[in-house]
Structures are given as structure tokens and as C-alpha cells.
Design a protein around this motif. Structure first.
Motif, PDB file in Angstrom:
ATOM      1  N   LEU A   1       4.564  14.226  58.366  1.00  0.00           N
ATOM      2  CA  LEU A   1       3.308  14.231  57.604  1.00  0.00           C
ATOM      3  C   LEU A   1       2.763  15.649  57.427  1.00  0.00           C
ATOM      4  O   LEU A   1       2.365  16.036  56.317  1.00  0.00           O
ATOM      5  CB  LEU A   1       2.252  13.366  58.297  1.00  0.00           C
ATOM      6  N   PHE A   2       2.747  16.405  58.513  1.00  0.00           N
ATOM      7  CA  PHE A   2       2.222  17.767  58.411  1.00  0.00           C
ATOM      8  C   PHE A   2       3.041  18.585  57.424  1.00  0.00           C
ATOM      9  O   PHE A   2       2.500  19.278  56.568  1.00  0.00           O
ATOM     10  CB  PHE A   2       2.167  18.459  59.779  1.00  0.00           C
ATOM     11  N   ARG A   3       4.372  18.508  57.523  1.00  0.00           N
ATOM     12  CA  ARG A   3       5.222  19.287  56.615  1.00  0.00           C
ATOM     13  C   ARG A   3       5.001  18.853  55.162  1.00  0.00           C
ATOM     14  O   ARG A   3       4.951  19.694  54.261  1.00  0.00           O
ATOM     15  CB  ARG A   3       6.708  19.157  56.990  1.00  0.00           C
ATOM     16  N   LEU A   4       4.885  17.551  54.924  1.00  0.00           N
ATOM     17  CA  LEU A   4       4.653  17.077  53.557  1.00  0.00           C
ATOM     18  C   LEU A   4       3.348  17.629  52.990  1.00  0.00           C
ATOM     19  O   LEU A   4       3.323  18.143  51.868  1.00  0.00           O
ATOM     20  CB  LEU A   4       4.654  15.548  53.508  1.00  0.00           C
ATOM     21  N   PHE A   5       2.274  17.526  53.746  1.00  0.00           N
ATOM     22  CA  PHE A   5       0.990  18.052  53.258  1.00  0.00           C
ATOM     23  C   PHE A   5       1.048  19.563  53.082  1.00  0.00           C
ATOM     24  O   PHE A   5       0.481  20.100  52.129  1.00  0.00           O
ATOM     25  CB  PHE A   5      -0.158  17.656  54.192  1.00  0.00           C
ATOM     26  N   ASP A   6       1.726  20.252  53.984  1.00  0.00           N
ATOM     27  CA  ASP A   6       1.818  21.712  53.901  1.00  0.00           C
ATOM     28  C   ASP A   6       2.661  22.153  52.705  1.00  0.00           C
ATOM     29  O   ASP A   6       2.368  23.166  52.077  1.00  0.00           O
ATOM     30  CB  ASP A   6       2.386  22.272  55.209  1.00  0.00           C
ATOM     31  N   ILE A   7       3.687  21.386  52.384  1.00  0.00           N
ATOM     32  CA  ILE A   7       4.558  21.736  51.255  1.00  0.00           C
ATOM     33  C   ILE A   7       3.935  21.308  49.924  1.00  0.00           C
ATOM     34  O   ILE A   7       3.886  22.083  48.965  1.00  0.00           O
ATOM     35  CB  ILE A   7       5.950  21.116  51.445  1.00  0.00           C
TER      36      ILE A   7
ATOM     37  N   LEU B   1      -5.426  18.514  59.224  1.00  0.00           N
ATOM     38  CA  LEU B   1      -6.492  17.513  59.178  1.00  0.00           C
ATOM     39  C   LEU B   1      -6.081  16.289  58.356  1.00  0.00           C
ATOM     40  O   LEU B   1      -6.359  15.155  58.748  1.00  0.00           O
ATOM     41  CB  LEU B   1      -7.781  18.118  58.605  1.00  0.00           C
ATOM     42  N   MET B   2      -5.408  16.524  57.233  1.00  0.00           N
ATOM     43  CA  MET B   2      -4.961  15.391  56.413  1.00  0.00           C
ATOM     44  C   MET B   2      -3.910  14.567  57.156  1.00  0.00           C
ATOM     45  O   MET B   2      -3.953  13.332  57.123  1.00  0.00           O
ATOM     46  CB  MET B   2      -4.424  15.881  55.079  1.00  0.00           C
ATOM     47  N   ALA B   3      -2.991  15.245  57.827  1.00  0.00           N
ATOM     48  CA  ALA B   3      -1.982  14.526  58.611  1.00  0.00           C
ATOM     49  C   ALA B   3      -2.646  13.771  59.760  1.00  0.00           C
ATOM     50  O   ALA B   3      -2.285  12.623  60.049  1.00  0.00           O
ATOM     51  CB  ALA B   3      -0.930  15.498  59.129  1.00  0.00           C
ATOM     52  N   LEU B   4      -3.631  14.393  60.401  1.00  0.00           N
ATOM     53  CA  LEU B   4      -4.387  13.741  61.479  1.00  0.00           C
ATOM     54  C   LEU B   4      -5.032  12.454  60.969  1.00  0.00           C
ATOM     55  O   LEU B   4      -4.951  11.409  61.624  1.00  0.00           O
ATOM     56  CB  LEU B   4      -5.461  14.699  62.012  1.00  0.00           C
ATOM     57  N   LEU B   5      -5.637  12.518  59.803  1.00  0.00           N
ATOM     58  CA  LEU B   5      -6.280  11.344  59.213  1.00  0.00           C
ATOM     59  C   LEU B   5      -5.265  10.220  58.961  1.00  0.00           C
ATOM     60  O   LEU B   5      -5.512   9.060  59.309  1.00  0.00           O
ATOM     61  CB  LEU B   5      -6.992  11.724  57.907  1.00  0.00           C
TER      62      LEU B   5
END
Length: 164
Positions: free
Chosen positions: A116-122, A150-154
Motif C-alpha cells: 500500500l505504501f509503495r502504491l501511494f508513493d508511486i 497516512l493514506m496507507a495507514l487509513l
């Protein structure tokens, strides 16, 4: 993210410069392909240590890492001659740790948070993309990854609620 045709420091040069060593993720930012992913991967074992802390200790460490990260990323950007050089990955460490803040323990959650973090970051959906383009310096380098975290956390927390 901008990259420049400059030569990156060797691993031995990183060891001699602790600020650069941290900003480049203990050398993971020197990966020839996908340095952001390599940096996030390097953040995982540290997360496994951090998750052992009480919540207050985790949050304090996360805040300290973010504040120090503003300085480290700014320093590395000036050193490398590019504000948000791809080799600077301390921001990925902090973004991933933020994404995992309240995550349940277990390999599947570590992997889910990583993806999730990598997807949002990319992908950089709004406001991540806006921050990436408009906010400069060490603060800007950190901000887009904090927003991705934060988006991945959500999403992780919504998933936890939905599977409970």
C-alpha cells in the motif's frame, strides 16, 4: 522526483558521512533500480523492532525520525545537487513506519503495508502529487511520503475494521 546525471557516493563514502548514510537508507538508496522500493524494504526490519515499543515510544520515535528526516533529506539533496534525488530514501522509512503505526502484527500486515505504501508513493494521488510538485527542500521530500504513509495507514485501518 528529479534525478541528475551525477555520480553517487560509494558505500565507503556513505559510511564516512553519517548524515548521508542515514538519508540514503544505510546504502539502500544506491540500488540501481527502484531505490524507493529498496529503501522501503530496508525499513521493514527496523519496523519489526519498532513495533515492539509501547505505542508512545513508537510515536515518539516516528516523530523524531520525521523531524530529523527533514534535516537529513535537505542535507542529502544539497550534497547530491538534486533536492529530491531518488537515492534519498529516509522519507520512505518514515512513510512506511507511519503506514504501519496501528497495524496488527504478522507477516501479511507487514506485506500489505509495504504494498500500500509503495502504491501511494508511486501513484501519488492528490494531495501527495501536489506536495511532491509544490513543496521543496527537506520538508517537501518528507511531506509526500508522510502523506503516502497516512493514506496507507487509513486503508490498513479500514481493512482491519472490515475483517474484524
Amino acid at each position: 522526483m528529479l534525478t541528475a546525471p551525477i555520480s553517487l557516493p560509494s558505500f565507503s563514502a556513505l559510511i564516512a558521512n553519517p548524515r548521508l548514510f542515514l538519508a540514503l537508507g544505510f546504502g539502500s538508496g544506491l540500488a540501481p533500480k527502484a531505490p524507493g522500493t529498496a529503501g522501503t524494504l530496508m525499513a521493514v526490519p527496523l519496523y519489526l523492532l519498532l513495533q515492539q515499543l509501547p505505542l508512545a515510544g513508537y510515536v515518539a520515535t516516528l516523530l523524531l525520525a520525521a523531524l530529523v528526516g527533514i534535516y537529513l533529506c535537505d542535507y542529502a539533496g544539497k550534497y547530491l545537487g538534486v533536492s529530491d534525488h531518488g537515492a534519498i530514501v529516509w522519507d520512505e522509512f518514515v512513510g512506511y513506519w507511519l503506514a504501519m503505526l496501528f497495524a496488527p502484527k504478522g507477516f501479511i500486515w507487514v506485506l500489505y503495508g509495504f504494498v500500500l505504501f509503495r502504491l501511494f508513493d508511486i501513484w501519488k494521488p492528490w494531495p501527495i502529487g501536489w506536495a511532491d510538485k509544490k513543496v521543496k527542500g527537506g520538508f517537501g521530500v518528507m511531506l509526500d511520503d508522510v502523506l503516502a504513509g497516512l493514506m496507507a495507514l487509513l486503508v490498513i485501518q479500514l481493512t482491519v475494521i472490515s475483517v474484524s
